[in-house]
Design a protein around this motif. Structure first.
Motif, mmCIF file in Angstrom:
data_model
loop_
_atom_site.group_PDB
_atom_site.id
_atom_site.type_symbol
_atom_site.label_atom_id
_atom_site.label_comp_id
_atom_site.label_asym_id
_atom_site.label_seq_id
_atom_site.Cartn_x
_atom_site.Cartn_y
_atom_site.Cartn_z
ATOM 1 N N TRP A 156 8.560 10.914 82.069
ATOM 2 C CA TRP A 156 7.970 10.174 80.956
ATOM 3 C C TRP A 156 7.515 11.107 79.840
ATOM 4 N N ASP A 157 6.977 12.261 80.186
ATOM 5 C CA ASP A 157 6.639 13.230 79.149
ATOM 6 C C ASP A 157 7.893 13.743 78.450
ATOM 7 N N ALA A 158 8.941 13.917 79.227
ATOM 8 C CA ALA A 158 10.211 14.350 78.628
ATOM 9 C C ALA A 158 10.724 13.303 77.638
ATOM 10 N N LEU A 159 10.654 12.023 78.040
ATOM 11 C CA LEU A 159 11.089 10.948 77.143
ATOM 12 C C LEU A 159 10.260 10.913 75.865
ATOM 13 N N LYS A 160 8.950 11.127 76.007
ATOM 14 C CA LYS A 160 8.087 11.106 74.824
ATOM 15 C C LYS A 160 8.470 12.222 73.858
ATOM 16 N N ARG A 161 8.724 13.422 74.403
ATOM 17 C CA ARG A 161 9.111 14.522 73.518
ATOM 18 C C ARG A 161 10.433 14.224 72.821
#
Length: 541
Positions: free
Chosen positions: A330-335
Motif C-alpha cells: 500500500w505504501d508502494a501504491l501511494k508513492r
C-alpha cells in the motif's frame, strides 16, 4: 501577501502575531468585516533551507525534540506545516480541579468550549466531535463483544484533519487560508515582532516593533493585539519586551513562561508481525463517509476517569503506531499514485507481489468501512500522558541571541513522578485487559518487565501552559477570555493559555479557543455592526 517596508508605520484595528492554526482561525472570523486586520508572520510562504537562529531554543531540562522545525515552524501556516492532523476534544475531567493534581482546574468548563469545538471541526473538515464509546453507533458498528472493563479503561478515538483538495495530505492552514481573499485582511511575511511597546504604566500596548532585518524597523500601531506564536514564542516575546519593565510585559507576578507542559511519550509494548493482524482488526483505523467526505478515526484506550480519581492518576491514553515493512504494497501504491517513488520498478513489483492483500484491503475499505491493513514488522502501543503543572518547568531567556539580536528561549522542561506512575499504571492495565479479551499481552518494554517506572520520555512538540489562564492574576497570566491581566488590549491565543494539557493532541482545542476569542473580540471591542461577516455563537462569559 506583502513584505513590510522598513521605516514605515502601519495602523490596524487588530494585529495578530503568528499565522499558525490559532492566528489564522481568528483572522478568518473577520473576513469581509470593517475591522482592519494585520497578520504578522516571521517566516515566509515556504520554509527556507537554512535554519535561522531565531528558530532555535536552548534546552536545559528533560531532553526535547532537537530539530527546531518540529517545534517552531516559522512559515505561513505555523505548526500545521508539519503536524500529523490528529484531533480530539478534551475530556470533562481535563477541565476539573483535581485535588491530586497541583494547579489543575480551568476557569471555564467543557460546556463553554463545546459550541466552538463544533465550529472548529467544520472549519478543519472534520467529522463528528465524538471520541468515546458513542463513536461505535456513529460508525454503524456494534461494540466489541469482548471489551475492556469500563472501570479501568475507556475507548478513546481520534480523527485526522485532511486537505479537502488533497485527501492524502493533512490540512495545511496556510494554503487553505490563502485560497480566500478579503480587502480588510493584510498579511505580511518575513515580519518578526521583536518588541511589544507599552505606555509608562505598562498597562496598555502602544505599538509593535517589527524587525525584518537587523537595524531596520517597522512600527505597527493596533487597537488590539493577539499573540498567537505558540507555547514557546508567546512567552519568549512577553519576557523579551523589557523596555518598560525589566520583567517583561504582563509578568508582574513572575508567571510568564512558567508551567511549561508537553505530552511525554513512551512505548508501552509491542506486537510482532504474526500477532499484528488481530490487533489491527480490533484497534485499527475506521472510516466514516458523511456529507461526501471520508473521515478517518483511530481507536485507542485511555485510563477511565473513575480509575484516575481512585488511584490519583493523570489522564493518559495508548494508541497504535505501525512500523511498516519496507515492502508494504500500500505504501508502494501511494508513492506510485503521488509520483513520489524514487524506485519506480521496485515499487511496481511490491504493489503486485501480494494481490490478495490488495483485494482484502479494497474489501475492508469499501465494504467494511475500515482502513487498509498495511504490512507491518511490528505494532507498537505508544502512550501520551498529560503533565502535572509545575511552576519550575518553564521558559526563560537565554544569553544566546538570534539574528535580530533578541534572546532566544531557554527551556527547562520537567517531568514528575506522577507522570511516570500514571504511565506505568496504564501499561500494566493495558497488558492485563488485552490478554483478557483474547488479543494477548504486548511484549513489554524493559522497564515494565522489571516492574519499575519509565525513565526516558520523548516530547511531541506540544509546548503548553506558559501563559496559563486563571481568573486570579496571582495564578495566571491571562483571564478566562485570554486577555493579559496586566495589559488591557493584549490577548493570547494557542495552547500557551491552557491550564492543563489533557492527553489529547492540542490543535482542535487551539482552534476552538481561537474561535471563542474571536467572538469575544467582536463583542467586546468591535461590536456586531463592525463585523458584517460575523456568525455569532455564544459570547464567552
Amino acid at each position: 501577501m506583502r513584505m513590510v517596508a522598513p521605516g514605515t508605520t502601519l495602523e490596524a484595528d487588530l494585529a495578530i502575531i503568528g499565522t499558525g492554526p490559532a492566528g489564522l482561525s481568528i483572522a478568518r472570523e473577520f473576513f469581509g468585516s470593517r475591522v482592519r486586520v494585520i497578520l504578522l508572520e516571521c517566516g515566509g510562504l515556504a520554509e527556507s533551507r537554512e535554519v535561522a537562529a531565531s528558530e532555535g531554543f536552548e534546552s536545559v531540562g528533560a531532553p526535547r525534540v532537537r530539530e527546531p522545525r518540529l517545534v517552531r515552524n516559522r512559515v505561513f501556516g505555523g505548526s500545521s506545516h508539519s503536524w500529523s492532523g490528529k484531533c480530539r476534544t478534551f475530556d470533562d475531567i481535563d477541565f476539573e480541579r483535581r485535588p491530586w493534581v497541583r494547579f489543575s482546574g480551568w476557569p471555564i468548563g467543557r460546556e463553554d468550549v463545546s459550541p466552538y469545538s463544533d465550529r472548529a471541526a467544520e472549519l478543519m473538515q472534520l467529522g463528528p466531535n465524538v471520541y468515546d464509546h458513542e463513536m461505535w453507533n456513529i460508525l454503524g458498528k456494534a461494540r466489541p463483544k469482548r471489551d475492556v472493563s469500563p472501570d479501568l479503561l475507556m475507548p478513546c478515538f481520534w480523527q485526522f484533519a485532511r486537505d479537502p483538495k488533497q485527501p492524502m495530505e493533512f490540512l495545511r492552514f496556510g494554503p487553505h487560508f490563502l485560497s480566500q481573499t478579503a480587502e480588510n485582511i493584510q498579511a505580511y511575511v518575513h515580519a518578526p515582532v521583536t518588541q511589544l511597546c507599552t505606555d509608562e504604566s505598562g498597562r496598555r500596548l502602544t505599538s509593535l516593533e517589527v524587525t525584518p532585518a537587523p537595524g531596520r524597523t517597522v512600527r505597527i500601531v493596533p487597537k488590539i493585539a493577539v499573540l498567537a506564536g505558540g507555547g514557546l514564542e508567546n512567552a519568549r516575546l512577553l519576557l523579551a519586551s523589557r523596555r518598560t519593565r525589566a520583567s517583561g510585559v504582563g509578568n508582574q507576578n513572575d508567571l510568564v513562561g512558567r508551567f511549561l507542559m508537553d505530552h511525554p511519550r513512551i512505548s508501552l509494548g509491542h506486537y510482532g508481525a504474526k500477532s499484528a493482524r488481530a490487533v489491527q482488526a480490533r484497534l485499527g483505523l475506521f472510516q466514516l463517509r458523511q456529507r461526501n467526505r471520508t473521515h478517518v478515526y483511530s481507536h485507542g484506550l485511555a485510563l477511565s476517569p473513575a480509575l484516575q480519581r481512585q488511584k490519583q492518576l493523570l489522564n493518559c491514553a495508548a494508541y497504535l503506531s505501525e512500523h511498516r515493512s519496507e515492502d508494504d504494497p500500500w505504501d508502494a501504491l501511494k508513492r506510485l499514485y503521488t509520483r513520489s517513488s524514487p524506485r519506480y520498478l521496485t515499487d511496481m513489483r511490491r504493489a503486485v507481489a501480494d494481490p490478495m492483500n490488495l483485494v482484502e484491503g479494497l474489501y475492508q475499505r469499501f465494504a467494511k468501512g475500515r482502513n487498509v491493513r498495511h504490512k507491518v514488522d511490528r505494532l507498537v502501543f505508544d502512550c501520551l500522558v498529560e503533565q502535572q503543572p509545575d511552576p519550575e518547568s518553564r521558559v526563560t531567556l537565554s544569553e544566546r541571541r538570534d539574528e535580530q539580536g533578541q534572546p532566544i528561549a531557554r527551556v527547562n522542561w520537567k517531568i514528575s513522578e506522577l507522570e511516570k506512575r500514571s504511565v506505568a499504571e496504564l501499561a500494566s492495565i493495558l497488558a492485563q485487559e488485552l490478554a483478557r479479551i483474547g488479543l494477548g499481552a504486548p511484549i513489554p518494554p524493559a522497564w515494565l518487565a522489571e516492574g519499575g517506572l519509565p525513565e526516558s520520555f520523548t516530547d511531541v512538540a506540544h509546548p503548553t501552559g506558559t501563559t496559563r489562564m486563571s481568573d486570579d492574576p496571582a495564578h495566571g497570566v491571562v483571564d478566562r477570555n485570554c486577555r493579559l491581566h496586566e495589559v488591557g488590549n493584549v490577548y493570547v491565543a494557542g495552547s500557551s493559555v491552557f491550564p492543563t494539557a489533557s492527553h489529547a493532541n492540542p490543535t482542535l482545542m487551539i482552534v476552538s479557543m481561537a474561535l471563542r476569542l474571536a467572538d469575544w473580540l467582536k463583542h467586546t471591542h468591535f461590536g456586531p455592526t463592525a463585523a458584517e461577516a460575523w456568525k455569532p455563537g455564544a459570547v464567552p462569559a
